[in-house]
Design an enzyme around this catalytic site. Structure first.
Site, short mmCIF file in Angstrom:
data_model
loop_
_atom_site.label_atom_id
_atom_site.label_comp_id
_atom_site.label_asym_id
_atom_site.label_seq_id
_atom_site.Cartn_x
_atom_site.Cartn_y
_atom_site.Cartn_z
N ARG A 172 11.26 -8.32 -3.64
CA ARG A 172 10.75 -7.47 -2.56
C ARG A 172 10.48 -5.71 -3.01
NH1 ARG A 172 8.99 -11.89 -3.07
NH2 ARG A 172 9.15 -12.69 -0.82
N SER A 222 6.06 -12.96 6.09
CA SER A 222 7.66 -13.39 7.33
C SER A 222 7.66 -11.32 7.27
CB SER A 222 8.30 -13.37 6.11
OG SER A 222 7.97 -14.67 5.91
N GLU A 292 10.43 -6.64 5.63
CA GLU A 292 9.61 -7.26 5.10
C GLU A 292 8.79 -6.10 4.99
OE1 GLU A 292 9.18 -10.97 2.98
OE2 GLU A 292 7.49 -10.33 2.60
C1 LIG Z 1 -0.11 -15.33 5.74
C2 LIG Z 1 0.99 -14.52 5.44
C3 LIG Z 1 0.94 -15.66 4.07
C4 LIG Z 1 1.78 -14.48 3.64
N1 LIG Z 1 2.68 -15.00 2.66
C5 LIG Z 1 4.00 -13.91 1.75
C6 LIG Z 1 4.01 -15.30 0.56
O1 LIG Z 1 4.02 -16.38 0.68
N2 LIG Z 1 4.66 -14.21 0.03
C7 LIG Z 1 5.39 -12.48 0.04
O2 LIG Z 1 5.75 -12.14 -1.09
N3 LIG Z 1 4.78 -12.17 0.24
C8 LIG Z 1 3.53 -13.07 1.76
N4 LIG Z 1 3.03 -12.70 2.51
C9 LIG Z 1 3.19 -10.76 2.42
C10 LIG Z 1 2.02 -10.17 1.86
O3 LIG Z 1 0.53 -10.70 1.40
C11 LIG Z 1 2.71 -9.90 0.44
O4 LIG Z 1 3.42 -8.80 0.70
C12 LIG Z 1 1.18 -9.43 0.06
O5 LIG Z 1 1.77 -9.31 -1.50
C13 LIG Z 1 1.10 -7.68 -0.18
O6 LIG Z 1 -0.33 -7.28 -0.57
P1 LIG Z 1 -1.74 -5.78 0.13
O7 LIG Z 1 -2.68 -6.17 -1.19
O8 LIG Z 1 -1.54 -6.93 1.05
O9 LIG Z 1 -0.25 -5.16 0.63
P2 LIG Z 1 -0.49 -4.36 1.55
O10 LIG Z 1 -0.17 -4.41 2.91
O11 LIG Z 1 -2.35 -3.43 1.73
O12 LIG Z 1 0.34 -3.04 1.33
C14 LIG Z 1 1.83 -3.43 1.03
C15 LIG Z 1 2.24 -2.38 1.17
O13 LIG Z 1 1.69 -2.06 -0.66
C16 LIG Z 1 1.31 -0.78 -0.80
N5 LIG Z 1 0.44 -0.57 -2.11
C17 LIG Z 1 -0.67 -2.26 -1.38
N6 LIG Z 1 -1.50 -1.38 -2.91
C18 LIG Z 1 -0.55 -1.08 -3.38
C19 LIG Z 1 -1.29 -0.30 -4.61
N7 LIG Z 1 -2.78 -0.48 -5.65
N8 LIG Z 1 -1.18 0.78 -4.94
C20 LIG Z 1 0.08 1.48 -4.78
N9 LIG Z 1 0.81 0.98 -3.57
C21 LIG Z 1 0.18 0.16 -3.12
C22 LIG Z 1 0.88 -0.14 0.43
O14 LIG Z 1 1.02 0.92 0.94
C23 LIG Z 1 1.85 -0.71 1.56
O15 LIG Z 1 3.27 0.18 1.48
C24 LIG Z 1 2.31 -13.19 3.45
C25 LIG Z 1 1.60 -12.35 4.31
C26 LIG Z 1 0.66 -13.15 5.66
C27 LIG Z 1 -0.22 -12.72 6.26
#
Ligand SMILES: Cc1cc2nc3c(=O)[nH]c(=O)nc-3n(C[C@H](O)[C@H](O)[C@H](O)COP(=O)(O)OP(=O)(O)OC[C@H]3O[C@@H](n4cnc5c(N)ncnc54)[C@H](O)[C@@H]3O)c2cc1C
Length: 298
Positions: A172, A222, A292
């Site tokens: 992560r 999570s 996380e």
């Molecule tokens: C129902 C559910 C299930 C999930 N299952 C999983 C799973 O199985 N495995 C897992 O690893 N995660 C899981 N997640 C968590 C999440 O979906 C992942 O961590 C995902 O990769 C986050 O992407 P995001 O675009 O939503 O990031 P965001 O939530 O928008 O951002 C997360 C972080 O990344 C930074 N960020 C985002 N985009 C950029 C960019 N382009 N440049 C620089 N920084 C950036 C943001 O500033 C923030 O600090 C789950 C979430 C939910 C709600």
């Protein structure tokens, strides 16, 4: 008193003032952003990042806001959503996606091209940028196993290509969490496979997800990292914390690792539940649960 105005400087860009972030986060929690900006090109993004740097305006980049808890006071400065930069292209076994593409769409695109490697990502509701930033993973797969290069916009407004090694991935974690670079695109080296088998694998993962995770409620996935030698969800369950609720934020009854929004949760409710869970688990099992999810703002 702010001495700058993004709206006037970039009048033809998609920028909104006082944008409620709860409308965009997967938890449905979060106060307003001073400004929210949806670039439609790399050039627009670059112009605003350079302007922000010159004027000392804080910048927060979000992907699909699926791994976030944003405080009720919201975020100062400009919040940049990359969702409009979402092109996916393929060359041989290599896929390139702009950071705002959904990783689910990338996995589905790979399947249509009979490319194997991203099946594990079929149910992760994040963007490619967010997935790289978090080194997202599931069911034995993880971004670092498939990513070849990532393109970033540095805090100085320069574009650089980073290799997998440069990103210094671990559980992560990617180096972008330390450098503050903005991920703008990523390329993945996949393998030729069988489209029917890839689809079956993706469907199997998604069925497992739907049966175990509380997808019927808003959440951020999570909440805690897996502590060495334990499972966070198991510890929380064994501590009897399932169903524990502050305001509208509740430790999920279906999956103890999730905190769901049962209606009107605030950011403060989420933080209160997290703190309570950490304290009880520390007390009962002497294990520190580290979030996380990213907690932004007050
Ligand atoms: C129902 C559910 C299930 C999930 N299952 C999983 C799973 O199985 N495995 C897992 O690893 N995660 C899981 N997640 C968590 C999440 O979906 C992942 O961590 C995902 O990769 C986050 O992407 P995001 O675009 O939503 O990031 P965001 O939530 O928008 O951002 C997360 C972080 O990344 C930074 N960020 C985002 N985009 C950029 C960019 N382009 N440049 C620089 N920084 C950036 C943001 O500033 C923030 O600090 C789950 C979430 C939910 C709600």
């Amino acid at each position: 008193m702010e001495t700058w105005s993004l709206l006037e400087t970039f009048s033809n860009f998609d920028i909104k003032k006082n944008e409620p972030l709860s409308a965009h986060t997967n938890t449905r929690v979060g106060g307003p952003a001073d400004y929210a900006f949806w670039p439609t090109s790399l050039d627009e993004l670059r112009q605003v990042v350079r302007y922000a740097k010159a004027n000392e305006i804080p910048v927060t980049v979000l992907g699909n806001a699926s791994n976030l808890i944003i405080g009720d006071q919201g975020l100062t400065g400009v919040v940049i959503f990359l969702t409009k930069l979402n092109q996916i292209t393929v060359q041989g076994t290599e896929l390139r996606a702009e950071a705002g593409a959904m990783i689910i769409d990338l996995a589905q695109f790979a399947q249509t091209k009979a490319l194997s490697g991203l099946e594990w990502a079929a149910g992760i509701p994040g963007s490619v940028g967010g997935a790289v930033y978090m080194n997202a993973g599931a069911y034995g797969g993880q971004v670092d196993g498939w990513l070849k290069t990532a393109e970033v916009l540095t805090t100085d407004g320069e574009i650089k290509t980073l290799t997998n090694d440069d990103l210094d991935f671990s559980y992560r974690y990617s180096s972008v969490q330390t450098t503050g670079d903005i991920l703008i695109a990523a390329s993945f080296s996949l393998q030729n496979g069988n489209a029917t088998e890839i689809l079956a694998q993706m469907e199997d993962f998604n069925e497992r997800r739907a049966s175990r995770q509380p997808l019927e409620f808003p959440s951020c996935g999570s909440v805690f990292k897996r502590p060495t030698g334990f499972f966070a969800g198991r510890l929380i369950m064994d501590a009897g914390l399932q169903g524990y609720m502050v305001g509208g934020a509740q430790v999920s009854i279906k999956h103890a690792g999730f905190i769901v929004n049962r209606g009107q949760a605030s950011g403060a409710d989420y933080i209160a539940v997290i703190k309570h869970v950490q304290a009880v688990v520390r007390d009962k099992f002497d294990v520190n649960l580290e979030p996380e999810v990213r907690i932004l703002g007050e």
